[in-house]
Design a protein around this motif. Structure first.
Motif, PDB file in Angstrom:
ATOM      1  N   ARG A   1       0.828  -1.202   0.000  1.00 57.31           N
ATOM      2  CA  ARG A   1       0.000   0.000   0.000  1.00 57.31           C
ATOM      3  C   ARG A   1       0.867   1.259   0.000  1.00 57.31           C
ATOM      4  N   GLU A   2       1.951   1.256   0.799  1.00 60.49           N
ATOM      5  CA  GLU A   2       2.821   2.431   0.862  1.00 60.49           C
ATOM      6  C   GLU A   2       3.589   2.634  -0.442  1.00 60.49           C
ATOM      7  N   VAL A   3       4.012   1.550  -1.078  1.00 61.61           N
ATOM      8  CA  VAL A   3       4.720   1.680  -2.353  1.00 61.61           C
ATOM      9  C   VAL A   3       3.796   2.265  -3.411  1.00 61.61           C
ATOM     10  N   LEU A   4       2.549   1.790  -3.464  1.00 60.30           N
ATOM     11  CA  LEU A   4       1.602   2.310  -4.446  1.00 60.30           C
ATOM     12  C   LEU A   4       1.270   3.771  -4.164  1.00 60.30           C
ATOM     13  N   ALA A   5       1.184   4.144  -2.897  1.00 58.98           N
ATOM     14  CA  ALA A   5       0.936   5.544  -2.557  1.00 58.98           C
ATOM     15  C   ALA A   5       2.122   6.415  -2.961  1.00 58.98           C
ATOM     16  N   TRP A   6       3.344   5.902  -2.756  1.00 55.38           N
ATOM     17  CA  TRP A   6       4.534   6.650  -3.160  1.00 55.38           C
ATOM     18  C   TRP A   6       4.562   6.844  -4.677  1.00 55.38           C
ATOM     19  N   ALA A   7       4.127   5.827  -5.429  1.00 54.49           N
ATOM     20  CA  ALA A   7       4.092   5.935  -6.890  1.00 54.49           C
ATOM     21  C   ALA A   7       3.210   7.086  -7.334  1.00 54.49           C
ATOM     22  N   GLU A   8       2.173   7.390  -6.559  1.00 53.52           N
ATOM     23  CA  GLU A   8       1.234   8.444  -6.932  1.00 53.52           C
ATOM     24  C   GLU A   8       1.733   9.844  -6.581  1.00 53.52           C
ATOM     25  N   GLU A   9       2.778   9.939  -5.771  1.00 52.69           N
ATOM     26  CA  GLU A   9       3.288  11.249  -5.402  1.00 52.69           C
ATOM     27  C   GLU A   9       3.951  11.922  -6.609  1.00 52.69           C
ATOM     28  N   THR A  10       3.832  13.235  -6.691  1.00 53.74           N
ATOM     29  CA  THR A  10       4.445  13.983  -7.789  1.00 53.74           C
ATOM     30  C   THR A  10       5.938  14.102  -7.563  1.00 53.74           C
ATOM     31  N   PRO A  11       6.758  13.641  -8.514  1.00 55.45           N
ATOM     32  CA  PRO A  11       8.214  13.758  -8.340  1.00 55.45           C
ATOM     33  C   PRO A  11       8.645  15.220  -8.262  1.00 55.45           C
ATOM     34  N   LEU A  12       9.564  15.508  -7.370  1.00 56.63           N
ATOM     35  CA  LEU A  12      10.062  16.868  -7.193  1.00 56.63           C
ATOM     36  C   LEU A  12      11.321  17.079  -8.018  1.00 56.63           C
ATOM     37  N   PRO A  13      11.531  18.293  -8.513  1.00 62.16           N
ATOM     38  CA  PRO A  13      12.773  18.570  -9.260  1.00 62.16           C
ATOM     39  C   PRO A  13      13.985  18.375  -8.371  1.00 62.16           C
ATOM     40  N   PRO A  14      15.136  17.964  -8.935  1.00 63.89           N
ATOM     41  CA  PRO A  14      16.348  17.777  -8.129  1.00 63.89           C
ATOM     42  C   PRO A  14      16.875  19.110  -7.600  1.00 63.89           C
ATOM     43  N   GLU A  15      17.677  19.023  -6.548  1.00 64.17           N
ATOM     44  CA  GLU A  15      18.235  20.234  -5.947  1.00 64.17           C
ATOM     45  C   GLU A  15      19.342  20.827  -6.812  1.00 64.17           C
ATOM     46  N   ASP A  16      20.065  19.979  -7.535  1.00 65.99           N
ATOM     47  CA  ASP A  16      21.166  20.441  -8.363  1.00 65.99           C
ATOM     48  C   ASP A  16      20.644  21.340  -9.493  1.00 65.99           C
ATOM     49  N   ASP A  17      21.248  22.519  -9.643  1.00 63.25           N
ATOM     50  CA  ASP A  17      20.754  23.484 -10.634  1.00 63.25           C
ATOM     51  C   ASP A  17      20.803  22.936 -12.044  1.00 63.25           C
ATOM     52  N   ALA A  18      21.932  22.295 -12.414  1.00 66.83           N
ATOM     53  CA  ALA A  18      22.067  21.773 -13.770  1.00 66.83           C
ATOM     54  C   ALA A  18      21.041  20.678 -14.038  1.00 66.83           C
TER      55      ALA A  18
END
Length: 496
Positions: A226-243
């Motif tokens: 259940r937690e893995v499927l919930a994580w799959a639904e989360e919106t990926p965040l942009p990386p911290e690295d500027d490039a």
């Protein structure tokens, strides 16, 4: 000519296949042969156009640099036009490596052929140009230690002695493809301050990598289904690295997360979780549905095929595409039998089914694969990647009546990799291949295509033996090609 705005690189402007420019843009062997026979100004104009406006659909995997370098050498083209392109005002406004990478790679090959001017131009661009990392990588495998050491101050001066500048230096050191120049600069006894600065940058890189590992947001062992499927639904965040943030693609990031969630399910799901996974594969949450479908498909679940068909029928276009990709990952006889039922469909599932038959089907599937090949050419043209498995398939299944459509693909495609696959299929299906396309393939831009030609081309054409000898003596030629060439030229071996 070279200074003009050449536009975006996603869809290169490719000339018709029957023109000199079109042949050179495609990297075909006939391009070189026609250029050497054409009036020199016409040939130079076509070559310069290719170097200024990279014609590759995928510049990261298709080869052109050695092909253009050889033609540049044979035409004695000079370097003025290349220098004009590299140092045009656009170099400051369009920093993408696609703009200059091909020209820099050509200079690298010319330097390997002993062109001192090309070596000097690479050094100058490494010191002053925007895409200096590429030039430095070319020099790293060709220039001497003393010349590389002299470049150190100019390159390091690009990074101001501020916190931001030091961070950019650490990033450049991390991303360098060839470590030799950086090692020479760090070990340079004549510049101790340079040595200290690079040592600090290397330490910063190691610390940043350790910090990123500690901050990783990836799933941890012990998560439930259940937690893995919930994580799959989360919106990926942009990386911290500027490039990395500049290159961030949300859709690609979602696909990566779905695939990662499917791998996590393989680690945490047990038999008792199957009802929940089946429910997710029927559900309306797209990312969780895709992850569950992929997990069930990879394990050959008895209900996976029906769930995939339902997802293609009622899911969003993204879900339908991922469901078809999940089907493509399936193995076993049930998937192959279902592919025979689905191969005639006019959708993504039909395309994946036809590709599966092309890769794993038997002789009885030859007609279906050929029909899919013809249908794909008519509907999508000669450049779609959907043709790749189908072209391989008609070659593997030895579908001799596929030769006409294969010849059409060979002539028209702008993808040198697809052309190489088509040449292999023609070698298996077309009795005339050895005396026709195989001859021009000896001049092709792709090494695998030249290797095929070295094995197959008949010596009935006077150009073949001479070309084989030139390839055998060319220090820039790849080992696989030279091995095939030497096998044909070995005493006691009778070329076909």
């Amino acid at each position: 000519m070279f200074a003009e705005n050449l536009g975006q690189y996603a869809e290169p402007d490719i000339a018709p296949s029957g023109t000199l420019l079109g042949l050179l843009q495609r990297g075909r062997g006939d391009g070189t042969l026609h250029a050497l026979a054409a009036p020199r100004p016409e040939a130079l104009a076509a070559l310069h156009r290719c170097l200024a406006d990279d014609p590759r659909r995928n510049w990261q995997v298709e080869h052109r640099s050695l092909y253009y370098a050889r033609l540049h050498r044979d035409l004695d083209a000079g370097l003025d036009a290349v220098a004009e392109h590299l140092f045009s005002p656009q170099d400051h406004t369009d920093p993408r490596e696609e703009r200059t990478g091909l020209a820099l790679s050509v200079l690298g090959h010319l330097a390997s052929y002993g062109n001192v001017g090309a070596l000097r131009l690479l050094r100058e661009y490494a010191a002053r140009g925007t895409n200096w990392q590429w030039a430095l990588d070319e020099l790293a495998v060709r220039d001497d230690d003393a010349a590389l050491r002299r470049l150190g101050p100019a390159v390091l001066a690009r990074f101001p002695r501020t916190a931001e500048g030091e961070a950019e230096l650490a990033l450049a050191l991390r991303d360098s493809f060839e470590p030799r120049p950086w090692r020479l600069w760090e070990e340079d006894p004549a510049r101790p301050e340079q040595r200290e600065r690079l040592a600090r940058a290397r330490e910063q890189h190691a610390f940043d990598r350790w910090s990123r590992q500690l901050r990783s947001a990836a799933p941890r062992p012990g998560w439930s289904v259940r937690e893995v499927l919930a994580w799959a639904e989360e919106t990926p965040l942009p990386p911290e690295d500027d490039a990395a943030r500049r290159d961030f693609d949300p859709e690609h990031a979602r696909q990566q997360r779905e695939a990662a969630a499917a791998r996590c399910l393989a680690a945490v799901a047990g038999p008792e979780d199957r009802p929940g996974l089946l429910a997710a594969a029927r559900g309306s949450a797209d990312a969780a549905r895709v992850a569950a479908l992929r997990h069930l498909a990879e394990r050959g679940d008895p209900e996976a095929l029906d769930l995939i068909e339902a997802a293609v029928a009622d899911g969003t276009p993204q879900v339908a595409g991922r469901a078809a990709e999940a089907f493509a990952r399936m193995r076993g006889l049930p998937a192959l039998e279902r592919a025979r039922r689905w191969a005639g469909r006019d959708d993504v599932l039909g395309a994946e089914a036809a590709a599966m038959l092309a890769c794993r089907g038997s002789g009885g599937d030859a007609r279906t694969v050929l029909a899919a090949l013809r249908r794909t050419v008519r509907s999508e043209g000669c450049d779609t990647e959907a043709l790749w498995p189908l072209v391989d398939g008609v070659g593997r299944l030895n579908v001799t009546c596929a030769a006409p459509v294969l010849r059409h693909i060979y002539r028209e495609t702008t993808s040198s990799q697809l052309r190489g696959r088509t040449a292999r299929a023609l070698a298996a299906t077309d009795p005339s291949f050895a005396a026709s396309f195989a001859v021009e393939c000896l001049w092709d831009c792709e090494e695998s295509t030249r290797e095929l030609a070295a094995h197959a081309a008949t010596t009935g054409d006077d150009r073949v033996v001479e070309r084989l000898r030139r390839l055998a003596a060319d220090p820039a030629e790849e080992a696989g090609v030279q091995s095939a060439v030497l096998g044909r030229l070995r005493p006691g071996t009778e070329p076909r």
